[in-house]
Enzyme design. Sequence first.
Site, PDB file in Angstrom:
ATOM      1  N   TRP A 276       0.742  -1.164   0.002  1.00  0.00           N
ATOM      2  CA  TRP A 276      -0.198  -0.101   0.051  1.00  0.00           C
ATOM      3  C   TRP A 276       0.808   1.340   0.093  1.00  0.00           C
ATOM      4  O   TRP A 276       0.158   2.301  -0.242  1.00  0.00           O
ATOM      5  CB  TRP A 276      -0.849  -0.051   1.309  1.00  0.00           C
ATOM      6  CG  TRP A 276      -0.242  -0.347   2.505  1.00  0.00           C
ATOM      7  CD1 TRP A 276      -0.263  -1.615   3.059  1.00  0.00           C
ATOM      8  CD2 TRP A 276       0.552   0.348   3.333  1.00  0.00           C
ATOM      9  NE1 TRP A 276       0.628  -1.389   4.199  1.00  0.00           N
ATOM     10  CE2 TRP A 276       1.185  -0.321   4.056  1.00  0.00           C
ATOM     11  CE3 TRP A 276       1.339   1.665   3.229  1.00  0.00           C
ATOM     12  CZ2 TRP A 276       1.991   0.094   5.260  1.00  0.00           C
ATOM     13  CZ3 TRP A 276       2.118   2.205   4.080  1.00  0.00           C
ATOM     14  CH2 TRP A 276       2.454   1.412   5.197  1.00  0.00           C
TER      15      TRP A 276
ATOM     16  N   LYS B  17      -3.012  -8.616  -7.049  1.00  0.00           N
ATOM     17  CA  LYS B  17      -3.541  -8.304  -6.070  1.00  0.00           C
ATOM     18  C   LYS B  17      -2.910  -7.078  -5.126  1.00  0.00           C
ATOM     19  O   LYS B  17      -2.175  -6.972  -4.569  1.00  0.00           O
ATOM     20  CB  LYS B  17      -3.549  -9.330  -4.836  1.00  0.00           C
ATOM     21  CG  LYS B  17      -4.589  -9.251  -3.765  1.00  0.00           C
ATOM     22  CD  LYS B  17      -4.473  -9.850  -2.401  1.00  0.00           C
ATOM     23  CE  LYS B  17      -3.464  -9.260  -1.571  1.00  0.00           C
ATOM     24  NZ  LYS B  17      -3.853  -8.216  -0.962  1.00  0.00           N
TER      25      LYS B  17
ATOM     26  N   ALA C 101      -3.082  -3.957  -2.281  1.00  0.00           N
ATOM     27  CA  ALA C 101      -3.268  -4.000  -1.023  1.00  0.00           C
ATOM     28  C   ALA C 101      -4.574  -3.738  -0.718  1.00  0.00           C
ATOM     29  O   ALA C 101      -5.122  -2.946  -1.221  1.00  0.00           O
ATOM     30  CB  ALA C 101      -2.028  -3.419  -0.243  1.00  0.00           C
TER      31      ALA C 101
ATOM     32  N   PRO D  96      -4.113 -12.665   3.815  1.00  0.00           N
ATOM     33  CA  PRO D  96      -4.375 -13.952   4.243  1.00  0.00           C
ATOM     34  C   PRO D  96      -5.492 -14.917   3.716  1.00  0.00           C
ATOM     35  O   PRO D  96      -5.417 -16.038   3.405  1.00  0.00           O
ATOM     36  CB  PRO D  96      -4.946 -14.001   5.839  1.00  0.00           C
ATOM     37  CG  PRO D  96      -4.594 -12.439   6.349  1.00  0.00           C
ATOM     38  CD  PRO D  96      -4.656 -11.806   5.020  1.00  0.00           C
TER      39      PRO D  96
ATOM     40  N   SER E 286       6.058  -6.832   3.717  1.00  0.00           N
ATOM     41  CA  SER E 286       6.967  -7.151   4.787  1.00  0.00           C
ATOM     42  C   SER E 286       7.652  -8.114   4.752  1.00  0.00           C
ATOM     43  O   SER E 286       7.429  -9.242   4.035  1.00  0.00           O
ATOM     44  CB  SER E 286       5.961  -6.981   5.966  1.00  0.00           C
ATOM     45  OG  SER E 286       4.989  -7.982   5.856  1.00  0.00           O
TER      46      SER E 286
ATOM     47  N   GLU F 270      10.744  -8.257  -2.488  1.00  0.00           N
ATOM     48  CA  GLU F 270      11.348  -6.884  -2.094  1.00  0.00           C
ATOM     49  C   GLU F 270      10.848  -6.366  -0.750  1.00  0.00           C
ATOM     50  O   GLU F 270       9.562  -6.279  -0.518  1.00  0.00           O
ATOM     51  CB  GLU F 270      11.167  -6.019  -3.154  1.00  0.00           C
ATOM     52  CG  GLU F 270      12.012  -4.885  -3.090  1.00  0.00           C
ATOM     53  CD  GLU F 270      11.615  -3.576  -2.360  1.00  0.00           C
ATOM     54  OE1 GLU F 270      12.229  -3.685  -0.950  1.00  0.00           O
ATOM     55  OE2 GLU F 270      10.811  -2.751  -2.607  1.00  0.00           O
TER      56      GLU F 270
ATOM     57  N   CYS G  75      10.596   1.651   2.172  1.00  0.00           N
ATOM     58  CA  CYS G  75      11.248   0.622   2.478  1.00  0.00           C
ATOM     59  C   CYS G  75      12.752   0.881   2.416  1.00  0.00           C
ATOM     60  O   CYS G  75      13.673   0.337   3.332  1.00  0.00           O
ATOM     61  CB  CYS G  75      10.990  -0.655   1.825  1.00  0.00           C
ATOM     62  SG  CYS G  75      11.133  -0.134  -0.161  1.00  0.00           S
TER      63      CYS G  75
ATOM     64  N   GLU H 179      12.195  -2.095  11.649  1.00  0.00           N
ATOM     65  CA  GLU H 179      11.520  -1.048  10.927  1.00  0.00           C
ATOM     66  C   GLU H 179      10.331  -0.576  11.325  1.00  0.00           C
ATOM     67  O   GLU H 179       9.335  -1.243  11.893  1.00  0.00           O
ATOM     68  CB  GLU H 179      11.138  -1.842   9.424  1.00  0.00           C
ATOM     69  CG  GLU H 179      10.873  -1.146   8.348  1.00  0.00           C
ATOM     70  CD  GLU H 179      10.736  -1.890   6.979  1.00  0.00           C
ATOM     71  OE1 GLU H 179       9.915  -2.968   7.061  1.00  0.00           O
ATOM     72  OE2 GLU H 179      11.103  -1.547   6.158  1.00  0.00           O
TER      73      GLU H 179
ATOM     74  N   PHE I 277       8.463   2.108   9.914  1.00  0.00           N
ATOM     75  CA  PHE I 277       7.582   2.533   8.945  1.00  0.00           C
ATOM     76  C   PHE I 277       6.771   3.951   9.341  1.00  0.00           C
ATOM     77  O   PHE I 277       5.624   3.927   9.050  1.00  0.00           O
ATOM     78  CB  PHE I 277       6.776   1.520   8.556  1.00  0.00           C
ATOM     79  CG  PHE I 277       6.874   1.108   6.879  1.00  0.00           C
ATOM     80  CD1 PHE I 277       8.221   0.950   6.595  1.00  0.00           C
ATOM     81  CD2 PHE I 277       5.769   0.779   6.033  1.00  0.00           C
ATOM     82  CE1 PHE I 277       8.265   0.444   5.036  1.00  0.00           C
ATOM     83  CE2 PHE I 277       5.844   0.560   4.692  1.00  0.00           C
ATOM     84  CZ  PHE I 277       7.340   0.434   4.162  1.00  0.00           C
TER      85      PHE I 277
HETATM   86  P1  ADP Z   1       2.126  -4.466   6.014  1.00  0.00           P
HETATM   87  O1  ADP Z   1       2.245  -5.245   7.140  1.00  0.00           O
HETATM   88  O2  ADP Z   1       3.127  -3.324   5.952  1.00  0.00           O
HETATM   89  O3  ADP Z   1       0.637  -4.048   5.514  1.00  0.00           O
HETATM   90  P2  ADP Z   1       2.120  -6.883   3.939  1.00  0.00           P
HETATM   91  O4  ADP Z   1       3.396  -7.404   3.886  1.00  0.00           O
HETATM   92  O5  ADP Z   1       1.266  -7.399   5.404  1.00  0.00           O
HETATM   93  O6  ADP Z   1       2.741  -5.381   4.583  1.00  0.00           O
HETATM   94  O7  ADP Z   1       1.314  -6.418   2.751  1.00  0.00           O
HETATM   95  C1  ADP Z   1       1.810  -6.053   1.585  1.00  0.00           C
HETATM   96  C2  ADP Z   1       0.943  -7.193   0.612  1.00  0.00           C
HETATM   97  O8  ADP Z   1       0.915  -8.486   0.769  1.00  0.00           O
HETATM   98  C3  ADP Z   1      -0.661  -6.707   0.767  1.00  0.00           C
HETATM   99  O9  ADP Z   1      -1.240  -6.772  -0.561  1.00  0.00           O
HETATM  100  C4  ADP Z   1      -1.012  -7.788   1.581  1.00  0.00           C
HETATM  101  O10 ADP Z   1      -2.612  -7.843   1.251  1.00  0.00           O
HETATM  102  C5  ADP Z   1      -0.445  -8.934   1.149  1.00  0.00           C
HETATM  103  N1  ADP Z   1      -0.385  -9.948   2.319  1.00  0.00           N
HETATM  104  C6  ADP Z   1      -0.737  -9.862   3.657  1.00  0.00           C
HETATM  105  N2  ADP Z   1      -0.443 -11.036   4.106  1.00  0.00           N
HETATM  106  C7  ADP Z   1      -0.465 -12.123   3.134  1.00  0.00           C
HETATM  107  C8  ADP Z   1      -0.459 -13.524   3.160  1.00  0.00           C
HETATM  108  N3  ADP Z   1      -0.450 -14.138   4.121  1.00  0.00           N
HETATM  109  N4  ADP Z   1      -0.276 -13.838   1.756  1.00  0.00           N
HETATM  110  C9  ADP Z   1      -0.126 -13.277   0.791  1.00  0.00           C
HETATM  111  N5  ADP Z   1      -0.009 -12.085   0.882  1.00  0.00           N
HETATM  112  C10 ADP Z   1      -0.368 -11.210   1.832  1.00  0.00           C
END
Ligand code: ADP
Length: 494
Positions: A163, A187, A189, A221, A241, A263, A297, A394, A396
């Site tokens: 995001w 997909k 965010a 998830p 993350s 990344e 990042c 981190e 953020f």
């Molecule tokens: P933050 O914690 O900074 O929001 P995320 O790594 O959770 O960063 O989010 C980055 C992307 O990864 C978003 O599109 C989020 O929906 C997706 N995401 C979060 N959890 C999962 C997961 N378990 N499997 C696949 N994608 C995920």
Amino acid sequence: MAPQPKPNAHPQIKYTKIFINNEWKDSCSGKKFPTVNPATEQVIAEISEADKADVDNAVKAAQKAFERGSVWRSLDASARGRLIHKLGDLMEEHVNEIASLESLDNGKPFGDSYGQVLEGVGFLRYFAGCADKVHGKTIPADGKVFALSRKEPVGVVGAIIPWNYPVLLLSLKISTAMAAGCTLIVKPAEQTPLTALYVASLVKEAGFPPGVLNVLPGYGPTAGAAISNHLGIDKVSFTGSTVVGKSILEASAKSNLKKVSLELGGKSPLVVFNDANLDAALKYASDGLFVNAGQTCIAPTRLFVQAGVYERFTKMYVEAASKVKVGSAFEPGVFQGPQVDEKGFQKVLSLIEAGKKEGAKCEIGGKRHGKVGYFVEPTVFTNVTDDMRIAKEEIFGPVQSILKFDTLEEVIKRANDTMYGLSAGVFTENLTTALQFSKAVRAGTVWVNEWGIVHPQTPFGGYKMSGLGRELGLDSLDDFMETKTISINLPSNH
Ligand code: ADP
Ligand code: MG
């Protein structure tokens, strides 16, 4: 040429559904989720919520678009390039609408969104030009053969977008994958789905065949995990993350060993030597940290300042932080918007508390800004030591940690004392010092007397737990391709 910047704080929300096969669809479950304006905490729109069943449908569409003999697979590589160029032109034409949606959804200042749409257009144009310039070799193999290698698209790609730079990273991932000849499930965010859906409408308008690009808004998830576990997806390209990056690699191992590029996070060191141009160092260090409300990042969150200029530079930095204008995306002169959501906002505030508790000196900021919206005051800590959470994790958020050092050898060691390795920087007028630091620091990008500049032509990615693989640059296309050897029996080989 791009139109003049024209912010619109109330852009029309035209696209809220799932995009599969160049068509807009409700989710299979019928569910929707809200996307929120982080400056007001108000819901902007309800968006169709994709999960596993929708991912299955999108994968079918993407596989069909990728089949032998499909329109997409039959296109000349140069024609693929022209389609990507067309998409870039359309994004440029609609830069104001896209940037307005981005700012509404993410909270970042309009000028930043505007610049990032155009930077994304630059990525599209770079990779459009690469489409017919990546190729195999003829190889002088042993024996009586004529051997050659061929580069082929890896297949169906899942692109999971964060995001913090939604349209920029969308542009990066789709341009590379499309130039390679892949098809995609994207997909965005859950916090920021609006610009990806808008770009989907332009993909259709540009004339891409159905199924080449599918956009599925939804949660990590559910929809995200369905992508990383899917047997029909050949590669996942992820930015986000480190924790989620690990889960994606694990899902690949447990499903079909899809290729994975990641990344991830960073805790980047920026080193200011006694002989540095302090005004330049200040500008890059403070802009690099406070831009995007610290949700970057590559943010230079560990600012190492040499003892001879520590007092002076710290004063200058605090003064600069006091001038950072915080506010909503469409207010003129605003440099720092809100954190993207309540969760991020609370995390930043709790790490600020940890910094205070562990004995760092909070020189400025340290609290919520205002009463509505997820705003945090620009915050600067001095007397930070390497073992403090604010120096290791981190954050953020708009939180700078300033650390003092004496020698080059010492600062190299301390800069590398982190699980991350995304980027690093050094300010000095001494070429030898700059090069010694650049060689020794374990990071994917090193900036010398600048910070944060990313070029379409240069590889970008992380050492250590900051990631796997590189994006941007010609070589990054390899991550979206398979290499095939063709060995031809040629008896009369002389
Ligand atoms: P933050 O914690 O900074 O929001 P995320 O790594 O959770 O960063 O989010 C980055 C992307 O990864 C978003 O599109 C989020 O929906 C997706 N995401 C979060 N959890 C999962 C997961 N378990 N499997 C696949 N994608 C995920
Ligand atoms: Mg939002």
